[in-house]
Design a protein around this motif. Structure first.
Motif, PDB file in Angstrom:
ATOM      1  N   GLU A   7       0.854  -1.184   0.000  1.00 15.61           N
ATOM      2  CA  GLU A   7       0.000   0.000   0.000  1.00 15.61           C
ATOM      3  C   GLU A   7       0.891   1.235   0.000  1.00 15.61           C
ATOM      4  OE1 GLU A   7      -2.596  -0.309   3.343  1.00 15.61           O
ATOM      5  OE2 GLU A   7      -3.686  -2.046   2.550  1.00 15.61           O
ATOM      6  N   TYR A   8       0.900   1.967  -1.096  1.00 18.03           N
ATOM      7  CA  TYR A   8       1.631   3.228  -1.129  1.00 18.03           C
ATOM      8  C   TYR A   8       0.865   4.305  -0.369  1.00 18.03           C
ATOM      9  CZ  TYR A   8       4.696   1.085  -4.570  1.00 18.03           C
ATOM     10  OH  TYR A   8       5.593   0.256  -5.189  1.00 18.03           O
ATOM     11  N   SER A   9      -0.434   4.069  -0.209  1.00 13.57           N
ATOM     12  CA  SER A   9      -1.294   4.895   0.635  1.00 13.57           C
ATOM     13  C   SER A   9      -2.145   3.934   1.451  1.00 13.57           C
ATOM     14  CB  SER A   9      -2.178   5.805  -0.222  1.00 13.57           C
ATOM     15  OG  SER A   9      -3.042   6.580   0.589  1.00 13.57           O
ATOM     16  N   PRO A  10      -2.346   4.183   2.750  1.00  9.60           N
ATOM     17  CA  PRO A  10      -3.083   3.241   3.598  1.00  9.60           C
ATOM     18  C   PRO A  10      -4.446   2.875   3.019  1.00  9.60           C
ATOM     19  CG  PRO A  10      -2.046   4.927   4.944  1.00  9.60           C
ATOM     20  CD  PRO A  10      -1.859   5.358   3.516  1.00  9.60           C
ATOM     21  N   GLY A  11      -4.693   1.571   2.954  1.00 12.17           N
ATOM     22  CA  GLY A  11      -5.969   1.088   2.454  1.00 12.17           C
ATOM     23  C   GLY A  11      -6.090   1.091   0.952  1.00 12.17           C
ATOM     24  N   PHE A  97      -1.914  -3.630 -11.080  1.00  9.55           N
ATOM     25  CA  PHE A  97      -3.322  -3.573 -10.705  1.00  9.55           C
ATOM     26  C   PHE A  97      -3.449  -2.529  -9.600  1.00  9.55           C
ATOM     27  CE2 PHE A  97      -2.153  -7.766 -12.157  1.00  9.55           C
ATOM     28  CZ  PHE A  97      -3.051  -7.990 -13.183  1.00  9.55           C
ATOM     29  N   VAL A  98      -4.068  -1.405  -9.932  1.00  9.54           N
ATOM     30  CA  VAL A  98      -4.019  -0.238  -9.047  1.00  9.54           C
ATOM     31  C   VAL A  98      -5.426   0.227  -8.672  1.00  9.54           C
ATOM     32  CG1 VAL A  98      -1.823   0.496 -10.047  1.00  9.54           C
ATOM     33  CG2 VAL A  98      -3.962   1.411 -10.977  1.00  9.54           C
ATOM     34  N   ASP A 104      -9.936   9.431  -9.112  1.00  9.95           N
ATOM     35  CA  ASP A 104      -8.878  10.360  -9.505  1.00  9.95           C
ATOM     36  C   ASP A 104      -8.173  10.998  -8.307  1.00  9.95           C
ATOM     37  OD1 ASP A 104      -7.290  11.626 -11.374  1.00  9.95           O
ATOM     38  OD2 ASP A 104      -8.596  13.361 -11.543  1.00  9.95           O
ATOM     39  N   THR A 105      -7.789  10.154  -7.326  1.00 11.34           N
ATOM     40  CA  THR A 105      -7.092  10.679  -6.159  1.00 11.34           C
ATOM     41  C   THR A 105      -5.588  10.779  -6.380  1.00 11.34           C
ATOM     42  OG1 THR A 105      -6.776   8.474  -5.218  1.00 11.34           O
ATOM     43  CG2 THR A 105      -8.797   9.657  -4.621  1.00 11.34           C
ATOM     44  N   GLY A 106      -5.085  10.037  -7.376  1.00  9.99           N
ATOM     45  CA  GLY A 106      -3.640   9.969  -7.575  1.00  9.99           C
ATOM     46  C   GLY A 106      -2.961   9.006  -6.629  1.00  9.99           C
ATOM     47  N   LEU A 107      -3.737   8.261  -5.830  1.00  9.69           N
ATOM     48  CA  LEU A 107      -3.155   7.358  -4.836  1.00  9.69           C
ATOM     49  C   LEU A 107      -2.920   5.958  -5.376  1.00  9.69           C
ATOM     50  CD1 LEU A 107      -5.224   8.419  -1.683  1.00  9.69           C
ATOM     51  CD2 LEU A 107      -2.979   9.234  -2.441  1.00  9.69           C
ATOM     52  N   SER A 113       3.782   5.222  -9.907  1.00  5.77           N
ATOM     53  CA  SER A 113       4.682   5.703 -10.960  1.00  5.77           C
ATOM     54  C   SER A 113       5.801   6.591 -10.422  1.00  5.77           C
ATOM     55  CB  SER A 113       3.881   6.467 -12.026  1.00  5.77           C
ATOM     56  OG  SER A 113       3.274   7.616 -11.463  1.00  5.77           O
ATOM     57  N   GLN A 114       5.662   7.066  -9.175  1.00  2.76           N
ATOM     58  CA  GLN A 114       6.706   7.880  -8.558  1.00  2.76           C
ATOM     59  C   GLN A 114       7.615   7.065  -7.638  1.00  2.76           C
ATOM     60  OE1 GLN A 114       7.251  11.107  -9.284  1.00  2.76           O
ATOM     61  NE2 GLN A 114       5.543  11.059 -10.729  1.00  2.76           N
TER      62      GLN A 114
END
Length: 356
Positions: A7-11, A97-98, A104-107, A113-114
């Motif tokens: 998880e790059y962002s929680p959840g 798989f994202v 469209d949060t960018g999360l 990609s960063q």
């Protein structure tokens, strides 16, 4: 081989799978899918929207059957067949798989990609989702319109609902809505009167939400309207942003909050001499498929990749099918789905075997 399950962002879990190539020093191929879908109004569906129900006439009903569980599974199955057949590919192939593409949060792809992991994969080209085609051709997308999602909050005089209150918030809001809808109508006529123009080449402005008020008999002091603007490449990003501000100022002034914006205007090559484009179109010709290149009218995760200089192509191998993404009773034909696996299998092999 799973290379990322985190998880790059929680959840917000991200899963990435790798099919190793015989020459891993070559830049790799990415097959991207988003796993989220939009909500449903279940009472408007003829079946359970999340059942994956298959009818006797061969239609798969379900939310995401076109957007984009179909391509997600086709990527997996095409790569599984390649692996099981013993076919060797030159380049590494990654399947991502994202989450969160729809909101469209960018999360999802925005953070992936960063990441350092992503940079280490050395992605050369990516394939993501496209749209269905209503005729025998198939659409492929090499760029996207600018995206502006914005809330505009107007303030005005409150008062009793029985009176003629001057300078109200709703009056200001109405002026903005009128300007937006007049502009929308102008763009609609442009599209209808020019047979050579596609949706991705005009600008759409839609009112999607209105908020305000506390009681039936109280004129509210604030009203907020939400606009969804998809802006063609004939406008520079800042130019249209200034255009929106002018509308708001002319309506009486309001507070603009941008919910989401996309200022990347990179286009992937569709030059016949381009090695990636040539590989994709060549693979489709094996199936007697003509690809029609267009600017994508909405937004996908491809924008994060093009922003990094990675060519990205939106391709859902669906033809002779109504466009039903986000619609009630979204469906995809079983035969079309199965054929799409074969088509994507050849696309993956040809792209992953490009030399140099």
């Amino acid at each position: 081989m799973v290379v990322v399950d985190k998880e790059y962002s929680p959840g917000k879990p991200v899963l990435v799978v790798k099919l190793p190539g015989t020459n891993p020093e070559l830049p790799a191929v990415l097959l991207n899918s988003h796993v989220d879908v939009v909500p449903v109004e279940q009472d408007k569906w003829c079946v359970d929207a999340f059942s994956g129900h298959i009818t006797e006439d061969g239609k798969i009903y379900g939310r995401g059957s076109q957007d984009m569980k179909c391509v997600c599974i086709q990527h997996l199955e095409a790569v599984r067949r390649i692996k099981d057949s013993g076919t060797k590919l030159k380049r590494n192939v990654y399947l991502s798989f994202v989450p969160d593409e729809e909101i469209d949060t960018g999360l999802g792809m925005g953070l992936l990609s960063q990441s350092q992991e992503f940079k280490a994969w050395n992605i050369a080209v990516a394939i993501d989702e496209g749209l269905a085609s209503v005729d025998g051709n198939m659409m492929i997308y090499y760029g996207e319109r600018h995206c502006f999602w914005l809330d505009v909050t107007f303030s005005g005089n409150p008062g009793h609902g029985s009176r003629f209150i001057e300078d109200t918030a709703v009056e200001k809001m109405r002026k903005l809505v009128n300007k937006a809808l007049d502009y929308r109508e102008n763009q609609r006529k442009r599209l209808q009167t020019d047979a050579c123009m596609t949706l991705g080449e005009v600008t759409t402005v839609n009112v999607t939400m209105i908020h305000g008020g506390t009681a039936c008999n109280v004129v509210p002091s604030e009203f907020t309207v939400t606009l969804d603007c998809r802006v063609s490449h004939e406008y520079a990003f800042e130019e249209f942003k200034n255009h929106l501000k002018l509308w708001v100022d002319e309506a009486g002034g309001g507070d603009i909050k941008y919910v989401a914006t996309s200022d990347n205007d990179a286009l992937s090559s569709i030059d016949p001499k381009d090695k990636w484009w040539s590989a994709i179109t060549g693979a489709c010709k094996k199936h007697s498929i003509t690809l029609v290149p267009e600017i994508f009218p909405a937004g996908t995760d491809s924008r994060y990749l093009r922003a990094q200089g990675i060519p990205a192509y939106g391709f859902s191998p669906i033809n002779n099918t109504p466009i039903l993404l986000h619609d009630h009773n979204e469906w995809l034909g079983v035969d079309t789905f199965m054929r799409g696996i074969d088509i994507l299998g050849d696309v993956i092999k040809d792209v992953a075997n490009v030399s140099g």
